[in-house]
Motif scaffolding. Sequence first.
Motif, PDB file in Angstrom:
ATOM      1  N   ALA A  18       3.514 -18.413 -23.033  1.00 21.90           N
ATOM      2  CA  ALA A  18       4.649 -19.172 -23.575  1.00 21.90           C
ATOM      3  C   ALA A  18       5.897 -19.000 -22.720  1.00 21.90           C
ATOM      4  CB  ALA A  18       4.937 -18.726 -24.999  1.00 21.90           C
ATOM      5  N   THR A  33       3.964 -22.830 -21.595  1.00 23.77           N
ATOM      6  CA  THR A  33       3.566 -23.812 -22.606  1.00 23.77           C
ATOM      7  C   THR A  33       4.693 -24.208 -23.555  1.00 23.77           C
ATOM      8  OG1 THR A  33       2.822 -22.060 -24.110  1.00 23.77           O
ATOM      9  CG2 THR A  33       1.186 -22.945 -22.567  1.00 23.77           C
ATOM     10  N   THR A  34       5.919 -23.765 -23.296  1.00 19.25           N
ATOM     11  CA  THR A  34       7.033 -24.015 -24.208  1.00 19.25           C
ATOM     12  C   THR A  34       7.646 -25.383 -23.941  1.00 19.25           C
ATOM     13  OG1 THR A  34       7.475 -21.649 -24.388  1.00 19.25           O
ATOM     14  CG2 THR A  34       9.241 -23.139 -25.043  1.00 19.25           C
TER      15      THR A  34
END
Length: 220
Positions: free
Chosen positions: A42, A10-11
Amino acid sequence: MRLLLVNPNTTESMTAAIAAGAEAVARPTTVVESANPADGPASIENDADELCCVPHLLDVLQTAAQREQDRPDAYVIACFGDPGLDEARSLLGAPVLGIAQAAMHAAALLAGTFSVVTSMSATVPRGWQLAKTYTPGACLGVYACDIPVLRIDSDPATIEPIAELCAHALRTDGSGSIVLGCAAMARFAEPLSRRLGVPVVDGVAAATRLAEALEPLSPR
């Protein structure tokens, strides 16, 4: 052609860097898109992270494939563990490439043998598993720098310990090339190749160029 690269974590900064890496090597006529899930880990640093990311990754891929306009001609899963690759190929009516598979085949073709330098030690068994599946006999070693993915993404100075580990791998294995086992390392490929004097293969670039090469062979 239209190429969609999906970062399974999700970064968003990593997603932007992955897109930049693809755009740097893509043909002028290739439209490069990038995306990442809104939910999930992440960063992907172990088997549990890979399992967690797959449902969210597949959602992103399916949503893109269902567009009425500007549907991608090919897809790249931009994580070195190639999470969800088989599932994605069974769902989508277009080529789906994993960056590990693309990088390992490219390195084997370029140099015959390679060593993998990856991020965390927890990913080493997966690296070996993929190498034995994709390119049996070509991979001579898998090494972890044990630098977290998000630090590699944000800190350009991490190239120094990564370069030292690459040099160690080449000396130890006698391999002909290096495969970078983390999408966050993509921007280091060119400077590392100059420094080490061997091909250093980034899977994002390899998958982008392979997708373009496959376009004439893909069903319309």
